[in-house]
Design an enzyme around this catalytic site. Structure first.
Site, PDB file in Angstrom:
ATOM      1  N   GLU A   1      -1.364  -5.358   8.019  1.00  0.00           N
ATOM      2  CA  GLU A   1      -0.676  -4.680   9.127  1.00  0.00           C
ATOM      3  C   GLU A   1      -1.353  -5.184  10.392  1.00  0.00           C
ATOM      4  OE1 GLU A   1       0.006  -0.504   8.728  1.00  0.00           O
ATOM      5  OE2 GLU A   1       0.882  -0.746   6.740  1.00  0.00           O
TER       6      GLU A   1
ATOM      7  N   GLU B   1       8.981  -4.141  10.791  1.00  0.00           N
ATOM      8  CA  GLU B   1       9.401  -2.846  10.242  1.00  0.00           C
ATOM      9  C   GLU B   1       9.905  -1.918  11.352  1.00  0.00           C
ATOM     10  OE1 GLU B   1       6.673  -1.052   7.465  1.00  0.00           O
ATOM     11  OE2 GLU B   1       7.822   0.833   7.404  1.00  0.00           O
TER      12      GLU B   1
ATOM     13  N   ASP C   1       0.856  -1.200   0.000  1.00  0.00           N
ATOM     14  CA  ASP C   1       0.000   0.000   0.000  1.00  0.00           C
ATOM     15  C   ASP C   1       0.890   1.247   0.000  1.00  0.00           C
ATOM     16  OD1 ASP C   1       0.881  -0.095   2.628  1.00  0.00           O
ATOM     17  OD2 ASP C   1      -1.081   0.347   3.503  1.00  0.00           O
ATOM     18  N   SER C   2       2.219   1.051   0.041  1.00  0.00           N
ATOM     19  CA  SER C   2       3.159   2.141  -0.201  1.00  0.00           C
ATOM     20  C   SER C   2       2.970   2.706  -1.605  1.00  0.00           C
ATOM     21  CB  SER C   2       4.604   1.658  -0.018  1.00  0.00           C
ATOM     22  OG  SER C   2       4.822   0.458  -0.741  1.00  0.00           O
TER      23      SER C   2
ATOM     24  N   ASP D   1      -1.008  -6.242  -0.468  1.00  0.00           N
ATOM     25  CA  ASP D   1      -1.003  -5.580   0.842  1.00  0.00           C
ATOM     26  C   ASP D   1      -2.370  -4.928   1.049  1.00  0.00           C
ATOM     27  OD1 ASP D   1       0.140  -4.673   3.156  1.00  0.00           O
ATOM     28  OD2 ASP D   1       1.239  -3.018   2.203  1.00  0.00           O
TER      29      ASP D   1
ATOM     30  N   LYS E   1      -1.071  -9.460   2.760  1.00  0.00           N
ATOM     31  CA  LYS E   1      -0.381  -8.987   3.974  1.00  0.00           C
ATOM     32  C   LYS E   1      -1.322  -8.062   4.732  1.00  0.00           C
ATOM     33  CE  LYS E   1       3.023  -5.740   4.051  1.00  0.00           C
ATOM     34  NZ  LYS E   1       2.394  -4.718   4.900  1.00  0.00           N
TER      35      LYS E   1
HETATM   36  O1  KIV Z   1       3.525  -1.079   1.807  1.00  0.00           O
HETATM   37  C1  KIV Z   1       4.700  -1.497   1.852  1.00  0.00           C
HETATM   38  O2  KIV Z   1       5.511  -1.272   0.938  1.00  0.00           O
HETATM   39  C2  KIV Z   1       5.096  -2.271   3.021  1.00  0.00           C
HETATM   40  C3  KIV Z   1       6.545  -2.611   3.150  1.00  0.00           C
HETATM   41  C4  KIV Z   1       7.298  -1.394   3.499  1.00  0.00           C
HETATM   42  C5  KIV Z   1       6.781  -3.720   4.083  1.00  0.00           C
HETATM   43  O3  KIV Z   1       4.294  -2.582   3.827  1.00  0.00           O
END
Ligand code: KIV
Length: 270
Positions: free
Chosen positions: A113, A180, A42-43, A81, A111
């Site tokens: 959080e 992280e 989600d980055s 994510d 994934k």
């Molecule tokens: O969203 C992302 O890129 C992440 C990584 C930094 C682990 O969660």
């Protein structure tokens, strides 16, 4: 076929590599380089969509990016994510959003959080056949609660909470854990305590693998966290290429003869 089982088996063996990707051409490069897992992070919100945080990222945006990455990936395990509030509030909404990433977009896993609110959900998703990667330490979707993107687990109580949550998520069926921005000695203790692999970002060298945001690695990000390392300078190369294009158009050097064609039939049109 890529599988999360092969990642699980590798805890404690040769380091696992993971990078983000958000589009097909980048995913192709990352996959061809032999990266084990591609995270459609989600980055995406900061790296590609111009947001300050990941909070505005939607399920549709991650789904669309996940589909693009999956279509370009042959070998890596693709992990979608899950964005802020797409899980954790209502179980069936969370299951549906996570299931969509596998069912419609072809991801191998999701994934989340993680926190106390994701233990039961991890269990449920795993039961349903949706592999879950957990994520502890700095969880950027909590930025408003944390007051910034600070290092986590820096005192004994906080470190113990992370260790306990790591164990809870392993027991709930998570196949891996991202850690992280935590102290290296905490990441080492968590890695020693778990059987599933840990993947660190800003967590020192003792995790089973490492993950970074691909834009930080290739030198495309405007800002990078202190724990990232830049291995290339794609931004400078883009600036040079785009600058050369502007100059060539303005000077009349582009398009040249080889970029154009002339049809005889069209000569007497007016
Ligand atoms: O969203 C992302 O890129 C992440 C990584 C930094 C682990 O969660």
């Amino acid at each position: 076929m890529p599988s999360v089982r092969s990642v699980r088996r590798r805890a404690g063996e040769e380091p696992i590599t993971m990078l983000t990707a958000y589009d097909a051409p980048t995913a192709r490069v990352v996959d061809d380089a032999g990266v084990d897992l591609i995270l459609v992070g989600d980055s995406l919100g900061n790296a590609k969509l111009g947001y300050e945080t990941t909070l505005p990222v939607t399920v549709d945006e991650v789904a669309s990016a996940t589909g693009a990455v999956v279509r370009a990936t042959d070998d890596a395990v693709v992990v979608a994510d899950m964005p802020f509030l797409s899980y954790g509030a209502d179980e069936s909404d969370g299951v549906e959003a996570c299931g969509r990433m596998l069912k419609e977009e072809g991801a191998d896993a999701v994934k989340l959080e993680s926190g106390p609110h994701t233990v039961d959900l991890t269990d449920r998703l795993t039961d349903l056949g949706i592999p879950v990667m957990a994520h502890l330490g700095l969880t950027p979707q909590h930025v408003n609660q944390l007051g910034g993107f600070h290092r986590q687990g820096t005192d004994r109580d906080a470190a113990e909470r992370i260790l306990e949550l790591a164990r809870d998520h392993e027991d709930a069926g998570a196949f891996g854990l991202v850690l992280e921005h935590v102290p290296a000695n905490l990441a080492e203790a968590v890695t020693d305590a778990l059987e599933i692999p840990t993947i660190g970002i800003g967590a020192g060298p003792e995790t089973d693998g490492q993950v970074l945001v691909v834009d930080d690695v290739i030198g495309l990000s405007e800002r990078s966290p202190p724990f990232a390392e830049q291995f290339g300078d794609v931004r400078s190369e883009m600036e040079r290429a785009v600058g050369d294009y502007v100059e060539a158009v303005e000077s009349g050097d582009f398009p040249a003869d080889e970029h154009s064609h002339v049809e005889e039939d069209v000569h007497d049109l007016y």
